[in-house]
Write a protein that holds these residues in place. Structure first.
Motif, mmCIF file in Angstrom:
data_model
loop_
_atom_site.group_PDB
_atom_site.id
_atom_site.type_symbol
_atom_site.label_atom_id
_atom_site.label_comp_id
_atom_site.label_asym_id
_atom_site.label_seq_id
_atom_site.Cartn_x
_atom_site.Cartn_y
_atom_site.Cartn_z
ATOM 1 N N ARG A 40 -6.222 4.309 -6.014
ATOM 2 C CA ARG A 40 -6.550 3.382 -4.927
ATOM 3 C C ARG A 40 -7.621 2.388 -5.361
ATOM 4 O O ARG A 40 -7.522 1.216 -5.101
ATOM 5 C CB ARG A 40 -7.017 4.170 -3.689
ATOM 6 C CG ARG A 40 -7.379 3.272 -2.527
ATOM 7 C CD ARG A 40 -7.101 3.970 -1.238
ATOM 8 N NE ARG A 40 -7.558 3.229 -0.091
ATOM 9 C CZ ARG A 40 -6.921 2.196 0.448
ATOM 10 N NH1 ARG A 40 -5.800 1.778 -0.071
ATOM 11 N NH2 ARG A 40 -7.405 1.595 1.482
ATOM 12 N N LYS A 41 -8.649 2.889 -6.048
ATOM 13 C CA LYS A 41 -9.737 1.988 -6.492
ATOM 14 C C LYS A 41 -9.243 1.032 -7.572
ATOM 15 O O LYS A 41 -9.618 -0.116 -7.605
ATOM 16 C CB LYS A 41 -10.906 2.797 -7.039
ATOM 17 C CG LYS A 41 -11.685 3.525 -5.971
ATOM 18 C CD LYS A 41 -12.764 4.381 -6.596
ATOM 19 C CE LYS A 41 -13.441 5.244 -5.535
ATOM 20 N NZ LYS A 41 -14.367 6.195 -6.118
ATOM 21 N N ARG A 55 -1.691 17.836 3.443
ATOM 22 C CA ARG A 55 -2.106 16.594 4.096
ATOM 23 C C ARG A 55 -1.046 15.992 5.008
ATOM 24 O O ARG A 55 -1.382 15.432 6.044
ATOM 25 C CB ARG A 55 -2.499 15.546 3.050
ATOM 26 C CG ARG A 55 -3.808 15.821 2.384
ATOM 27 C CD ARG A 55 -4.907 15.814 3.449
ATOM 28 N NE ARG A 55 -6.180 16.169 2.903
ATOM 29 C CZ ARG A 55 -7.210 15.345 2.820
ATOM 30 N NH1 ARG A 55 -7.108 14.128 3.257
ATOM 31 N NH2 ARG A 55 -8.336 15.773 2.308
ATOM 32 N N MET A 59 -6.534 14.611 -4.843
ATOM 33 C CA MET A 59 -7.434 13.662 -4.200
ATOM 34 C C MET A 59 -8.139 12.775 -5.230
ATOM 35 O O MET A 59 -8.290 11.569 -5.019
ATOM 36 C CB MET A 59 -8.469 14.397 -3.342
ATOM 37 C CG MET A 59 -7.871 15.144 -2.155
ATOM 38 S SD MET A 59 -6.931 14.097 -1.050
ATOM 39 C CE MET A 59 -8.217 13.068 -0.409
ATOM 40 N N GLN A 60 -8.542 13.364 -6.339
ATOM 41 C CA GLN A 60 -9.189 12.566 -7.388
ATOM 42 C C GLN A 60 -8.216 11.536 -7.944
ATOM 43 O O GLN A 60 -8.568 10.376 -8.143
ATOM 44 C CB GLN A 60 -9.703 13.480 -8.511
ATOM 45 C CG GLN A 60 -10.939 14.258 -8.130
ATOM 46 C CD GLN A 60 -11.335 15.282 -9.198
ATOM 47 O OE1 GLN A 60 -10.517 15.696 -10.030
ATOM 48 N NE2 GLN A 60 -12.594 15.708 -9.151
ATOM 49 N N HIS A 61 -6.996 11.968 -8.194
ATOM 50 C CA HIS A 61 -5.980 11.063 -8.735
ATOM 51 C C HIS A 61 -5.703 9.916 -7.765
ATOM 52 O O HIS A 61 -5.672 8.747 -8.175
ATOM 53 C CB HIS A 61 -4.681 11.826 -9.040
ATOM 54 C CG HIS A 61 -3.581 10.945 -9.533
ATOM 55 N ND1 HIS A 61 -3.569 10.405 -10.792
ATOM 56 C CD2 HIS A 61 -2.456 10.495 -8.918
ATOM 57 C CE1 HIS A 61 -2.491 9.666 -10.952
ATOM 58 N NE2 HIS A 61 -1.792 9.701 -9.822
ATOM 59 N N LEU A 62 -5.538 10.249 -6.504
ATOM 60 C CA LEU A 62 -5.220 9.218 -5.519
ATOM 61 C C LEU A 62 -6.397 8.273 -5.297
ATOM 62 O O LEU A 62 -6.191 7.071 -5.100
ATOM 63 C CB LEU A 62 -4.790 9.856 -4.196
ATOM 64 C CG LEU A 62 -3.454 10.612 -4.253
ATOM 65 C CD1 LEU A 62 -3.196 11.346 -2.951
ATOM 66 C CD2 LEU A 62 -2.311 9.675 -4.572
ATOM 67 N N SER A 63 -7.614 8.766 -5.361
ATOM 68 C CA SER A 63 -8.772 7.881 -5.170
ATOM 69 C C SER A 63 -8.935 6.946 -6.365
ATOM 70 O O SER A 63 -9.304 5.789 -6.208
ATOM 71 C CB SER A 63 -10.046 8.677 -4.910
ATOM 72 O OG SER A 63 -10.433 9.387 -6.057
ATOM 73 N N VAL A 64 -8.656 7.431 -7.577
ATOM 74 C CA VAL A 64 -8.731 6.588 -8.769
ATOM 75 C C VAL A 64 -7.651 5.519 -8.690
ATOM 76 O O VAL A 64 -7.914 4.340 -8.964
ATOM 77 C CB VAL A 64 -8.586 7.432 -10.061
ATOM 78 C CG1 VAL A 64 -8.364 6.547 -11.272
ATOM 79 C CG2 VAL A 64 -9.807 8.308 -10.242
ATOM 80 N N ASP A 114 0.834 -1.208 0.000
ATOM 81 C CA ASP A 114 0.000 0.000 0.000
ATOM 82 C C ASP A 114 0.867 1.255 0.000
ATOM 83 O O ASP A 114 0.578 2.223 -0.698
ATOM 84 C CB ASP A 114 -0.931 0.022 1.211
ATOM 85 C CG ASP A 114 -2.081 -0.964 1.093
ATOM 86 O OD1 ASP A 114 -2.293 -1.503 -0.023
ATOM 87 O OD2 ASP A 114 -2.753 -1.202 2.120
#
Length: 167
Positions: A163-164, A128, A156-161, A105
């Motif tokens: 991560r998913k 952050r 945040m959008q990049h990191l959430s994409v 991770d």
């Protein structure tokens, strides 16, 4: 005839000492340790001078032990400690699969951060990870607060994409 050692003479005061500490210490488990500390200090006393009032001396030592306990607890921030709870803190800290998953991770998060444009990455890290305020970052980088917010949204959008998609 030899005089009894001072700690032995003070022995009958043990119950009085225990009551003294029970009234002043919230944790009953500490009482016996504090009484023992009093007798250890009395036994370690170097002076051969006679003590005029043994009871007063013993309770003065007890007051000193209590004061030292308070100083130790304050300096070690003992009241801020949280008891260990397996449900909350986990009891499998050294599970090899969990460690491997954590390392993976972390590797993915670092990789995702490195994919961000340098300014967006810098803003994300400042906000952050270092806890800086949006206005402070804007001033430091010479950009508007709105621009900082847009960079944060993009990160945040990049990191959430990421991560998913990968985890």
């Amino acid at each position: 005839m030899t005089a009894k050692p001072l700690a032995e003479q003070a022995g009958p005061l043990r119950e009085g000492l225990a009551r003294y500490f029970r009234r002043r210490v919230p944790d009953p488990a500490e009482v016996d340790d504090l009484v023992q500390d009093v007798f250890a200090r009395i036994a370690a006393r170097d002076s051969a001078e006679p003590i005029g009032h043994l009871g007063g001396f013993v309770f003065q030592v007890a007051a000193n032990v209590l004061a030292d306990r308070g100083r130790r607890r304050f300096s070690r921030k003992a009241d801020a400690h949280v008891p260990f709870e397996p449900d909350r803190h986990g009891d499998e800290d050294f599970d090899p699969y969990r460690l491997l998953a954590g390392k993976e991770d972390l590797r993915l998060a670092v990789e995702a951060l490195l994919e961000l444009p340098p300014r967006t990455r810098t803003i994300f890290v400042l906000h952050r990870l270092e806890g800086r305020k949006t206005r402070e970052i804007a001033t430091q980088l010479g950009i508007s607060v709105s621009a900082v917010e847009k960079h944060m949204i993009r990160a945040m959008q990049h990191l959430s994409v990421i991560r998913k998609g990968r985890v």
